[in-house]
Design a protein around this motif. Structure first.
Motif, short mmCIF file in Angstrom:
data_model
loop_
_atom_site.label_atom_id
_atom_site.label_comp_id
_atom_site.label_asym_id
_atom_site.label_seq_id
_atom_site.Cartn_x
_atom_site.Cartn_y
_atom_site.Cartn_z
N GLY A 1 -2.14 5.39 -4.90
CA GLY A 1 -0.83 5.61 -5.50
C GLY A 1 0.36 5.12 -4.69
O GLY A 1 1.45 5.65 -4.80
N VAL A 2 0.16 4.06 -3.90
CA VAL A 2 1.23 3.52 -3.07
C VAL A 2 1.73 2.22 -3.70
O VAL A 2 0.95 1.43 -4.24
CB VAL A 2 0.71 3.27 -1.63
CG1 VAL A 2 1.78 2.64 -0.76
CG2 VAL A 2 0.24 4.57 -1.01
N GLN A 3 3.04 2.01 -3.61
CA GLN A 3 3.66 0.80 -4.17
C GLN A 3 3.09 -0.46 -3.53
O GLN A 3 2.71 -0.45 -2.35
CB GLN A 3 5.18 0.84 -3.95
CG GLN A 3 5.88 1.92 -4.73
CD GLN A 3 5.78 1.69 -6.23
OE1 GLN A 3 5.98 0.59 -6.73
NE2 GLN A 3 5.46 2.75 -6.96
N PRO A 4 3.07 -1.57 -4.27
CA PRO A 4 2.53 -2.82 -3.72
C PRO A 4 3.42 -3.41 -2.63
O PRO A 4 4.62 -3.17 -2.58
CB PRO A 4 2.48 -3.76 -4.93
CG PRO A 4 3.40 -3.17 -5.93
CD PRO A 4 3.47 -1.69 -5.66
N LEU A 5 2.80 -4.17 -1.76
CA LEU A 5 3.50 -4.91 -0.72
C LEU A 5 4.08 -6.19 -1.31
O LEU A 5 3.60 -6.70 -2.33
CB LEU A 5 2.55 -5.27 0.42
CG LEU A 5 2.03 -4.10 1.26
CD1 LEU A 5 0.88 -4.55 2.14
CD2 LEU A 5 3.15 -3.51 2.09
N ILE A 6 5.06 -6.75 -0.63
CA ILE A 6 5.68 -8.03 -0.99
C ILE A 6 5.36 -9.01 0.15
O ILE A 6 5.43 -8.65 1.32
CB ILE A 6 7.21 -7.87 -1.12
CG1 ILE A 6 7.54 -6.88 -2.24
CG2 ILE A 6 7.89 -9.22 -1.37
CD1 ILE A 6 8.98 -6.41 -2.22
N GLU B 1 -4.35 -13.94 -2.10
CA GLU B 1 -5.56 -13.15 -1.86
C GLU B 1 -5.31 -11.99 -0.91
O GLU B 1 -5.80 -10.88 -1.13
CB GLU B 1 -6.66 -14.08 -1.31
CG GLU B 1 -8.03 -13.45 -1.29
CD GLU B 1 -9.12 -14.42 -0.87
OE1 GLU B 1 -10.20 -13.93 -0.49
OE2 GLU B 1 -8.92 -15.66 -0.90
N PHE B 2 -4.53 -12.22 0.16
CA PHE B 2 -4.17 -11.13 1.06
C PHE B 2 -3.43 -10.03 0.31
O PHE B 2 -3.72 -8.85 0.45
CB PHE B 2 -3.30 -11.63 2.22
CG PHE B 2 -4.04 -12.17 3.40
CD1 PHE B 2 -4.91 -11.38 4.13
CD2 PHE B 2 -3.85 -13.49 3.79
CE1 PHE B 2 -5.58 -11.89 5.24
CE2 PHE B 2 -4.53 -14.00 4.90
CZ PHE B 2 -5.40 -13.19 5.62
N LEU B 3 -2.43 -10.43 -0.48
CA LEU B 3 -1.63 -9.46 -1.23
C LEU B 3 -2.49 -8.68 -2.22
O LEU B 3 -2.37 -7.45 -2.31
CB LEU B 3 -0.51 -10.17 -1.98
CG LEU B 3 0.83 -10.26 -1.30
CD1 LEU B 3 1.82 -11.05 -2.16
CD2 LEU B 3 1.39 -8.91 -0.94
N ALA B 4 -3.31 -9.38 -2.98
CA ALA B 4 -4.14 -8.71 -3.98
C ALA B 4 -5.06 -7.68 -3.34
O ALA B 4 -5.16 -6.54 -3.82
CB ALA B 4 -4.95 -9.74 -4.77
N ALA B 5 -5.71 -8.05 -2.26
CA ALA B 5 -6.64 -7.11 -1.60
C ALA B 5 -5.89 -5.90 -1.04
O ALA B 5 -6.35 -4.76 -1.19
CB ALA B 5 -7.40 -7.84 -0.48
N VAL C 1 -2.48 0.99 3.86
CA VAL C 1 -1.94 1.83 2.77
C VAL C 1 -0.67 2.59 3.16
O VAL C 1 -0.23 3.46 2.40
CB VAL C 1 -3.02 2.81 2.25
CG1 VAL C 1 -4.19 2.05 1.64
CG2 VAL C 1 -3.49 3.76 3.33
N TRP C 2 -0.08 2.29 4.31
CA TRP C 2 1.10 3.03 4.76
C TRP C 2 2.23 2.86 3.75
O TRP C 2 2.72 1.76 3.50
CB TRP C 2 1.53 2.53 6.14
CG TRP C 2 2.47 3.47 6.79
CD1 TRP C 2 3.84 3.38 6.82
CD2 TRP C 2 2.15 4.66 7.50
NE1 TRP C 2 4.37 4.44 7.50
CE2 TRP C 2 3.35 5.25 7.94
CE3 TRP C 2 0.94 5.29 7.82
CZ2 TRP C 2 3.39 6.42 8.66
CZ3 TRP C 2 0.98 6.46 8.55
CH2 TRP C 2 2.19 7.01 8.97
N ARG C 3 2.65 3.97 3.14
CA ARG C 3 3.60 3.93 2.02
C ARG C 3 4.96 3.34 2.39
O ARG C 3 5.64 2.79 1.53
CB ARG C 3 3.76 5.31 1.40
CG ARG C 3 4.59 6.26 2.24
CD ARG C 3 4.76 7.63 1.58
NE ARG C 3 5.42 8.57 2.47
CZ ARG C 3 4.83 9.23 3.45
NH1 ARG C 3 3.54 9.04 3.68
NH2 ARG C 3 5.50 10.05 4.21
N ARG D 1 -3.86 -0.10 -1.95
CA ARG D 1 -2.67 0.74 -2.07
C ARG D 1 -2.61 1.41 -3.43
O ARG D 1 -2.29 2.60 -3.53
CB ARG D 1 -1.42 -0.11 -1.79
CG ARG D 1 -1.36 -0.59 -0.33
CD ARG D 1 -0.27 -1.61 -0.11
NE ARG D 1 1.07 -1.04 -0.21
CZ ARG D 1 1.71 -0.44 0.79
NH1 ARG D 1 1.13 -0.31 1.97
NH2 ARG D 1 2.93 0.03 0.61
N ALA D 2 -2.92 0.68 -4.48
CA ALA D 2 -2.90 1.26 -5.83
C ALA D 2 -3.92 2.40 -5.95
O ALA D 2 -3.67 3.39 -6.65
CB ALA D 2 -3.19 0.18 -6.87
#
Length: 175
Positions: free
Chosen positions: A52-57, A39-43, A137-139, A48-49
């Protein structure tokens, strides 16, 4: 000579095991993430999407570190904010009165600051803050780890997320 033969046999056995696993379609996939991590990652990754920023891991190491910090704040500081000075990780924290919040609710609260952020001139509207949004959102941040604690006496919950590498460098645009 005997040691070389033994080493060669071990290497051959190791190679055969890998080949067998590949032939069987076996891969070493990481275990599924806990629901809160998902849930943290999805939010985070939705926010970020949107820019236009790449997703976090997800980083279990960062999650463990934030877990220790929220427990310390809950157990020894009555859920008060810790002084998260700039350092090895970027950080966001949220203290919510009136009970628990979900991971998505915490991230949504940080993302609400987007309305005050002006990307064209990389600034925040007067009398408002944007730093927790820009960290989300920090790229250049690629890893995320978060934890939450409930503070029963205070009827509050505390959420902390760490980001690696950190963001919010003066003069740099988040994306």
């Amino acid at each position: 000579m005997k040691e070389n033969t033994l080493l060669s046999s071990l290497l051959l056995l190791s190679s055969l095991t890998i080949l067998h696993a590949s032939a069987q379609g076996e891969t070493s996939t990481p275990p599924p993430l806990p629901p809160a991590a998902t849930e943290f990652l999805a939010a985070h990754n939705e926010a970020r999407a949107a820019v236009g920023v790449q997703p976090l891991i997800w980083s279990q190491q960062l999650a463990n570190t934030t877990g220790r910090l929220v427990r310390l704040q809950r157990d020894r500081m009555a859920c008060q904010f810790a002084n998260l000075t700039p350092g090895k990780y970027g950080a966001n924290q949220l203290l919510a009165r009136g009970g628990a919040v979900t991971p998505r609710m915490a991230v949504d609260e940080w993302v609400k600051q987007k309305q005050y952020y002006n990307h064209a001139n990389n600034s925040c509207a007067p009398n408002h803050r944007c730093g927790v949004y820009t960290q989300v959102v920090w790229r250049k941040s690629v890893m995320l780890g978060c934890a939450q604690a409930t503070c029963v006496k205070e009827d509050a919950s505390l959420t902390i997320c760490f980001y690696d590498p950190p963001g919010n460098y003066f003069g740099e645009s988040p994306y």
